[in-house]
Design a protein around this motif. Structure first.
Motif, PDB file in Angstrom:
ATOM      1  N   GLU A   1      13.020   5.973  42.426  1.00 41.08           N
ATOM      2  CA  GLU A   1      11.681   6.158  43.003  1.00 41.08           C
ATOM      3  C   GLU A   1      10.774   7.056  42.180  1.00 41.08           C
ATOM      4  O   GLU A   1       9.543   7.011  42.343  1.00 41.08           O
ATOM      5  CB  GLU A   1      11.803   6.756  44.410  1.00 41.08           C
ATOM      6  CG  GLU A   1      12.511   5.877  45.418  1.00 41.08           C
ATOM      7  CD  GLU A   1      14.027   5.992  45.359  1.00 41.08           C
ATOM      8  OE1 GLU A   1      14.718   5.161  45.969  1.00 41.08           O
ATOM      9  OE2 GLU A   1      14.525   6.924  44.676  1.00 41.08           O
TER      10      GLU A   1
ATOM     11  N   HIS B   1       7.951   2.235  47.169  1.00 39.27           N
ATOM     12  CA  HIS B   1       9.165   2.253  47.994  1.00 39.27           C
ATOM     13  C   HIS B   1       8.877   2.739  49.420  1.00 39.27           C
ATOM     14  O   HIS B   1       9.736   2.617  50.293  1.00 39.27           O
ATOM     15  CB  HIS B   1      10.226   3.150  47.363  1.00 39.27           C
ATOM     16  CG  HIS B   1      10.791   2.607  46.089  1.00 39.27           C
ATOM     17  ND1 HIS B   1      11.868   1.745  46.041  1.00 39.27           N
ATOM     18  CD2 HIS B   1      10.409   2.790  44.793  1.00 39.27           C
ATOM     19  CE1 HIS B   1      12.150   1.444  44.782  1.00 39.27           C
ATOM     20  NE2 HIS B   1      11.268   2.056  44.008  1.00 39.27           N
ATOM     21  N   TYR B   2       7.691   3.316  49.625  1.00 41.39           N
ATOM     22  CA  TYR B   2       7.354   3.894  50.923  1.00 41.39           C
ATOM     23  C   TYR B   2       6.113   3.243  51.532  1.00 41.39           C
ATOM     24  O   TYR B   2       5.413   3.859  52.337  1.00 41.39           O
ATOM     25  CB  TYR B   2       7.128   5.399  50.776  1.00 41.39           C
ATOM     26  CG  TYR B   2       8.256   6.098  50.046  1.00 41.39           C
ATOM     27  CD1 TYR B   2       9.539   6.120  50.579  1.00 41.39           C
ATOM     28  CD2 TYR B   2       8.041   6.723  48.813  1.00 41.39           C
ATOM     29  CE1 TYR B   2      10.583   6.762  49.908  1.00 41.39           C
ATOM     30  CE2 TYR B   2       9.069   7.358  48.142  1.00 41.39           C
ATOM     31  CZ  TYR B   2      10.339   7.368  48.699  1.00 41.39           C
ATOM     32  OH  TYR B   2      11.364   7.994  48.025  1.00 41.39           O
TER      33      TYR B   2
ATOM     34  N   GLU C   1       9.393   6.670  59.899  1.00 37.09           N
ATOM     35  CA  GLU C   1      10.549   6.421  59.033  1.00 37.09           C
ATOM     36  C   GLU C   1      10.152   6.456  57.560  1.00 37.09           C
ATOM     37  O   GLU C   1      10.771   7.155  56.751  1.00 37.09           O
ATOM     38  CB  GLU C   1      11.197   5.073  59.363  1.00 37.09           C
ATOM     39  CG  GLU C   1      11.787   4.976  60.754  1.00 37.09           C
ATOM     40  CD  GLU C   1      10.819   4.343  61.745  1.00 37.09           C
ATOM     41  OE1 GLU C   1       9.584   4.387  61.479  1.00 37.09           O
ATOM     42  OE2 GLU C   1      11.270   3.822  62.766  1.00 37.09           O
ATOM     43  N   ASP C   2       9.097   5.709  57.193  1.00 36.98           N
ATOM     44  CA  ASP C   2       8.633   5.721  55.807  1.00 36.98           C
ATOM     45  C   ASP C   2       8.116   7.103  55.420  1.00 36.98           C
ATOM     46  O   ASP C   2       8.343   7.567  54.294  1.00 36.98           O
ATOM     47  CB  ASP C   2       7.522   4.683  55.602  1.00 36.98           C
ATOM     48  CG  ASP C   2       8.070   3.271  55.418  1.00 36.98           C
ATOM     49  OD1 ASP C   2       9.286   3.126  55.168  1.00 36.98           O
ATOM     50  OD2 ASP C   2       7.285   2.317  55.540  1.00 36.98           O
ATOM     51  N   GLN C   3       7.437   7.760  56.352  1.00 36.52           N
ATOM     52  CA  GLN C   3       6.908   9.081  56.049  1.00 36.52           C
ATOM     53  C   GLN C   3       8.037  10.071  55.777  1.00 36.52           C
ATOM     54  O   GLN C   3       7.974  10.870  54.832  1.00 36.52           O
ATOM     55  CB  GLN C   3       6.054   9.588  57.211  1.00 36.52           C
ATOM     56  CG  GLN C   3       4.766   8.825  57.442  1.00 36.52           C
ATOM     57  CD  GLN C   3       3.958   9.440  58.565  1.00 36.52           C
ATOM     58  OE1 GLN C   3       3.482  10.570  58.450  1.00 36.52           O
ATOM     59  NE2 GLN C   3       3.822   8.720  59.663  1.00 36.52           N
TER      60      GLN C   3
ATOM     61  N   ARG D   1       5.749   5.248  44.958  1.00 38.14           N
ATOM     62  CA  ARG D   1       5.408   5.182  46.389  1.00 38.14           C
ATOM     63  C   ARG D   1       5.377   3.756  46.905  1.00 38.14           C
ATOM     64  O   ARG D   1       5.168   3.541  48.103  1.00 38.14           O
ATOM     65  CB  ARG D   1       4.078   5.897  46.621  1.00 38.14           C
ATOM     66  CG  ARG D   1       4.163   7.393  46.301  1.00 38.14           C
ATOM     67  CD  ARG D   1       2.875   8.138  46.564  1.00 38.14           C
ATOM     68  NE  ARG D   1       3.051   9.555  46.285  1.00 38.14           N
ATOM     69  CZ  ARG D   1       2.264  10.286  45.496  1.00 38.14           C
ATOM     70  NH1 ARG D   1       1.235   9.710  44.877  1.00 38.14           N
ATOM     71  NH2 ARG D   1       2.490  11.566  45.302  1.00 38.14           N
TER      72      ARG D   1
ATOM     73  N   ASP E   1      11.167   9.407  54.781  1.00 37.22           N
ATOM     74  CA  ASP E   1      11.830   9.075  53.517  1.00 37.22           C
ATOM     75  C   ASP E   1      10.998   9.562  52.328  1.00 37.22           C
ATOM     76  O   ASP E   1      11.538  10.059  51.329  1.00 37.22           O
ATOM     77  CB  ASP E   1      12.060   7.567  53.410  1.00 37.22           C
ATOM     78  CG  ASP E   1      13.160   7.072  54.339  1.00 37.22           C
ATOM     79  OD1 ASP E   1      13.941   7.914  54.837  1.00 37.22           O
ATOM     80  OD2 ASP E   1      13.227   5.849  54.566  1.00 37.22           O
ATOM     81  N   ALA E   2       9.676   9.399  52.439  1.00 35.18           N
ATOM     82  CA  ALA E   2       8.798   9.840  51.360  1.00 35.18           C
ATOM     83  C   ALA E   2       8.838  11.357  51.217  1.00 35.18           C
ATOM     84  O   ALA E   2       8.932  11.889  50.100  1.00 35.18           O
ATOM     85  CB  ALA E   2       7.373   9.363  51.613  1.00 35.18           C
TER      86      ALA E   2
END
Length: 243
Positions: free
Chosen positions: A191, A209-210, A101-103, A207, A105-106
């Motif tokens: 971001e 944020h991630y 999920e974080d990957q 980052r 979004d990033a």
């Protein structure tokens, strides 16, 4: 748990297809970061390179496999448009492992920023020799304290950028031993922040944020720049922001 993903974008670029192709493939990288796939102008990919399609200046497809079964594929389709411009369709697909999920979004957020930087490079610095300042893929990372939720706010404050600053606003900031940054904001989201100066493009990545830390990189169009010394000076300044 792994999961497939695809991020697709289409953008118009202020340069001919040949110039877009060169900006995407040339060594050194002028818009993203060194990937190891940069190829000198006029050369072909080296034997063993993960290039699926090499059709300059129309189509480039790269697929990089990892031992764990994940992969990343980058697909660039370039079309000529009126007035010496070009249209790019860019697709980044693959399989992400744990924490996808974080990957995702990033990747999604970085894609917009990188493609914007490509446009800025072609519009303002097309054909000029560039030096990338930062580590491949990571750029220059801040310390652990740069991972807090308000870390980008601290970064903007250090640059003298107000919370309501918009694209086109001027930036005049001291970067310590790295000198001064005098330019204009060319990209701004919660971001990410981009500053275009006369000598290059300075990129700031939220980052935090991630799940990581705030980082930065620079694409500098100045002959004879000592990239290692510039990186060390910018790293010291970024660390000082969070001291």
């Amino acid at each position: 748990m792994s999961r497939e993903f695809e991020v697709a974008r289409e953008i118009d670029l202020p340069a001919a297809p040949d110039d877009v192709w060169t900006a995407i493939t040339a060594d050194p990288a002028a818009w993203m970061f060194p990937t190891g796939m940069e190829i000198p102008a006029g050369a072909a990919p080296p034997e063993g390179a993960p290039v699926i399609t090499w059709d300059p200046p129309n189509r480039l497809v790269i697929r990089m496999e990892s031992p764990d079964g994940t992969f990343n594929a980058l697909d660039y389709t370039i079309e000529a448009r009126a007035g010496g411009t070009a249209h790019l369709r860019y697709v980044h697909s693959g399989i992400l492992a744990d924490g996808w999920e974080d990957q995702y979004d990033a990747i999604d957020g970085h894609t917009d920023f990188y493609l914007h930087t490509l446009g800025q490079c072609l519009e303002h610095f097309n054909g000029r020799k560039v030096t990338y300042v930062g580590q491949p893929s990571d750029g220059i990372n801040g310390p652990e304290a740069a991972g807090t939720p308000d870390a980008m706010d601290a970064l903007r404050a250090a640059l003298g950028v107000s919370p309501d600053a918009v694209v086109g606003d001027a930036v005049h900031a001291s970067l310590g031993d790295a000198g001064t940054l005098d330019g204009v904001i060319d990209y701004s989201t919660p971001e990410f922040l981009g500053v275009r100066a006369a000598d290059g493009l300075y990129r700031f990545f939220g980052r935090n944020h991630y799940g990581s830390v705030v980082g930065m990189s620079a694409h500098v169009f100045v002959d004879g720049l000592d990239a290692a010394a510039s990186e060390a000076a910018l790293k010291a300044w970024l660390d000082s922001v969070y001291a």
